[in-house]
Write a protein that holds these residues in place. Structure first.
Motif, short mmCIF file in Angstrom:
data_model
loop_
_atom_site.label_atom_id
_atom_site.label_comp_id
_atom_site.label_asym_id
_atom_site.label_seq_id
_atom_site.Cartn_x
_atom_site.Cartn_y
_atom_site.Cartn_z
N GLN A 1 0.82 -1.20 0.00
CA GLN A 1 0.00 0.00 0.00
C GLN A 1 0.86 1.26 0.00
OE1 GLN A 1 -3.03 -1.11 -1.13
NE2 GLN A 1 -3.78 0.60 0.11
N LYS A 2 1.94 1.23 0.79
CA LYS A 2 2.85 2.39 0.82
C LYS A 2 3.53 2.58 -0.53
CE LYS A 2 3.70 2.23 5.80
NZ LYS A 2 4.66 1.93 6.88
N ASN A 3 3.91 1.43 -1.16
CA ASN A 3 4.52 1.52 -2.49
C ASN A 3 3.52 2.08 -3.51
OD1 ASN A 3 6.99 0.51 -1.65
ND2 ASN A 3 6.45 -1.61 -2.12
N TYR A 4 2.26 1.64 -3.39
CA TYR A 4 1.23 2.13 -4.30
C TYR A 4 1.04 3.63 -4.12
CZ TYR A 4 -3.42 3.12 -6.11
OH TYR A 4 -4.48 3.68 -6.77
N GLU A 5 0.98 4.07 -2.86
CA GLU A 5 0.81 5.50 -2.60
C GLU A 5 1.98 6.30 -3.16
OE1 GLU A 5 0.16 6.07 1.55
OE2 GLU A 5 -1.68 4.87 1.60
N LYS A 6 3.19 5.75 -3.00
CA LYS A 6 4.38 6.43 -3.54
C LYS A 6 4.29 6.52 -5.06
CE LYS A 6 9.44 6.21 -3.61
NZ LYS A 6 9.53 6.30 -5.07
N GLU A 7 3.91 5.40 -5.71
CA GLU A 7 3.79 5.40 -7.17
C GLU A 7 2.70 6.38 -7.62
OE1 GLU A 7 3.03 1.39 -8.29
OE2 GLU A 7 5.06 0.70 -7.81
N PHE A 8 1.60 6.43 -6.86
CA PHE A 8 0.51 7.35 -7.20
C PHE A 8 1.00 8.80 -7.16
CE2 PHE A 8 -2.81 10.20 -5.54
CZ PHE A 8 -3.71 10.16 -6.60
N HIS A 9 1.70 9.16 -6.09
CA HIS A 9 2.19 10.53 -5.97
C HIS A 9 3.27 10.82 -7.01
CE1 HIS A 9 -0.03 11.87 -2.43
NE2 HIS A 9 0.10 10.65 -1.94
N GLU B 1 -10.31 9.39 -1.70
CA GLU B 1 -9.32 10.38 -1.23
C GLU B 1 -8.32 10.72 -2.33
OE1 GLU B 1 -7.47 8.99 2.30
OE2 GLU B 1 -9.32 8.94 3.48
N GLU B 2 -7.91 9.71 -3.12
CA GLU B 2 -6.92 9.96 -4.17
C GLU B 2 -7.46 10.91 -5.23
OE1 GLU B 2 -5.73 6.25 -5.76
OE2 GLU B 2 -4.51 5.69 -4.02
N TYR C 1 -7.67 14.38 -3.81
CA TYR C 1 -6.31 14.95 -3.72
C TYR C 1 -5.87 15.47 -5.09
CZ TYR C 1 -1.21 15.06 -3.62
OH TYR C 1 0.09 15.44 -3.75
#
Length: 542
Positions: free
Chosen positions: A111-119, A285-286, A289
């Motif tokens: 999930q953290k990797n996904y959030e990083k890739e998203f940003h 949320e994404e 954002y």
């Protein structure tokens, strides 16, 4: 729901819990009254009476539950159950908890990797938009170039960009007046500069006279600068299903018009199925954002440019493009009337003894063609006298000139044998000379590319559709390959199967400019070897 609340309270203290035999006898604990035992720390213990009753009713007599906690927050549960009483030794219980925790940690890491890739993706998009703004120095053009990405990051099915009174639609058929009504509603209902509602049509559809056919969920962003900019994203309807393990009395009591409940037979539990319609996937949320970030980016980019230079560049650029476009348009559209004059003159010269009726017809064709040329030249003259040419918008009665366009096209492409039929021919709203050009180009194409067939057919029809007058022009000609539909409006683009037909590749690019200028929409459906159908949507001002 009371059971899950109880389970939540217990598992926040202890990550797992085990009951070997739910219907077994309880063992009383005797202790010194000064030191009351704290059983919350105990893994092996009986469940509460109400929970035990439910489990026994469901045929469960042994239960091992493990909480799934991510970053210290309860995410869910795993229940391992047996119909019979079952003893599980400490080593196996601890191993199970360990493996589950490994899976939870892996999920949290992903999930953290996904959030990083998203940003990272958002930052890459921001760089693209900044680059377009620097190169084009035009907000509308920059956003339009990236309209697919704007839809992708908002997870929307379609969108509309509305800048300084000009509307650009992507993947949706909707009128400008309807968009203005939506924007006015959002301004009155929402104080924020952004908006998101997955039940928008259910709440406001009747007021706006919009049904759920095109969309049900809406998100919006408004940026008030020298260039007023509003972006609207749309989501289509999605049916949702939810299962309840006991009758949701309070939810049913709300009697929402888009929800229905059915009872499901079950040997032990009181199962209810809920179906929800008239709503889209909720905006997450994404997406929120991204919408907020886009607003900041637009404002930042706008501050980097001088507004005076913007206006000057826009004025000069628009005039140059308009003059260039008009020169191409006029040279292209003069061919039809010139062909009619040429053919009529040849026949008059070669057949001095022709019948009076045919002679009069040839002379009338020549006179009509001269009138068309005169109207085109008048438009060029008017254009040359002003800094920015504004078309005179008025009702245009297509039935007054459509048959003339058909006759000219049949003469030009030697297609007098083509069968041309007419349905309802409604008036439209536009500027007569360019509406004439629009139909001339599309009619010419329909007749030209079907003329060499065994029995060429062209059909015209129109109807009222939503806030539009929709025209269809259908032929049974050579058709267009599916992979070429995306480039048919490019200038000088000739289709791969059009080599045996005359043409410059300008016709449809002129059509696209006219469509954009009139605030219309166009859709082309075609199948190779079977024909093409053009859909034109004119704004209906009634």
């Amino acid at each position: 729901m009371d059971i899950f609340k109880l389970a939540k309270n217990i598992h926040q203290v202890n990550v797992h819990r085990y009951a070997a035999q739910i219907d077994g006898p309880t063992i009383r604990i005797i202790s010194n009254p000064k030191y009351e035992p704290n059983l919350s720390q105990t893994n092996i213990r009986m469940v509460s009476p109400i929970h035990a009753a439910y489990m026994l009713k469901d045929g469960v007599n042994s239960n091992l539950s493990v909480a799934l906690q991510i970053d210290g927050k309860l995410w869910g549960f795993i229940f391992c159950q047996s119909q019979e009483a079952k003893k599980i030794n400490l080593l196996k219980r601890e191993a199970l908890v360990y493996f589950i925790q490994m899976a939870v940690n892996r999920y949290a890491e992903e999930q953290k990797n996904y959030e990083k890739e998203f940003h990272d993706d958002i930052r890459n998009f921001e760089l693209q938009l900044k680059e377009k703004l620097v190169l084009k120095n035009n907000l509308a053009e920059s956003l339009r170039v990236l309209e697919k990405e704007l839809c992708y990051y908002a997870k929307a099915d379609s969108m509309v960009i509305f800048i300084n009174g000009r509307m650009y639609a992507y993947n949706i058929v909707i009128g400008e007046q309807k968009i203005l009504e939506i924007i006015a509603l959002l301004k009155s209902e929402c104080k924020e500069q952004y908006y998101a509602d997955h039940e928008f049509i259910m709440k406001y559809g009747e007021q706006l006279e919009i049904n759920s056919e095109r969309f049900v969920g809406l998100a919006g962003l408004h940026v008030e600068m020298d260039e007023s900019c509003t972006i609207l994203w749309f989501r289509k309807e999605k049916e949702f299903h939810r299962k309840w393990v006991e009758k949701p009395v309070r939810r049913i009591g709300m009697k929402l018009p888009n929800e229905s409940f059915t009872h499901e037979k079950h040997p032990y539990l009181d199962i209810w199925n809920q179906k929800t319609i008239g709503t889209s996937e909720p905006w997450g949320e994404e997406e929120i954002y991204f919408i907020k970030r886009l607003r900041e980016l637009i404002i930042q980019s706008a501050d980097n440019f001088s507004q005076e230079i913007d206006k000057l560049n826009k004025e000069v650029g628009d005039l140059n493009r308009a003059l260039d476009n008009y020169a191409n348009t006029v040279s292209h559209d003069l061919k039809n009337p010139l062909s009619a004059i040429n053919l009529s003159t040849q026949m008059l010269l070669q057949r001095p003894d022709m019948k009076e009726e045919l002679r009069n017809r040839m002379l009338k064709n020549t006179k009509d063609a001269v009138d068309v040329i005169g109207e085109l030249l008048r438009s060029v003259h008017e254009f040359s006298k002003v800094k920015s040419y504004e078309y005179k918008m008025e009702p245009v009665y297509v039935d007054e000139f459509l048959s003339q366009i058909v006759e000219f096209s049949q003469i030009r492409y030697q297609a007098e044998h083509a069968e041309v039929t007419y349905g309802t021919i409604l008036p439209v709203y536009g500027e007569k000379s360019i509406v004439y050009q629009l139909f001339q180009n599309l009619t010419g194409n329909a007749i030209k590319y079907s003329a060499k067939g065994d029995s060429p057919k062209v059909h015209f029809d129109s109807k009222i559709k939503h806030e539009f007058v929709e025209y269809t022009i259908a032929d049974n000609g050579i058709g267009i390959a599916k992979e070429e539909l995306s480039v048919i409006f490019d200038s000088f683009k000739r289709l791969s199967n059009a080599g045996n037909f005359e043409g410059t590749g300008l016709g449809l690019s002129i059509v696209k400019r006219i469509v954009d200028r009139l605030g219309m929409q166009i859709k082309i459906e075609s199948e190779l070897g079977k024909g093409t159908t053009i859909h034109l949507l004119f704004p209906n001002t009634k």
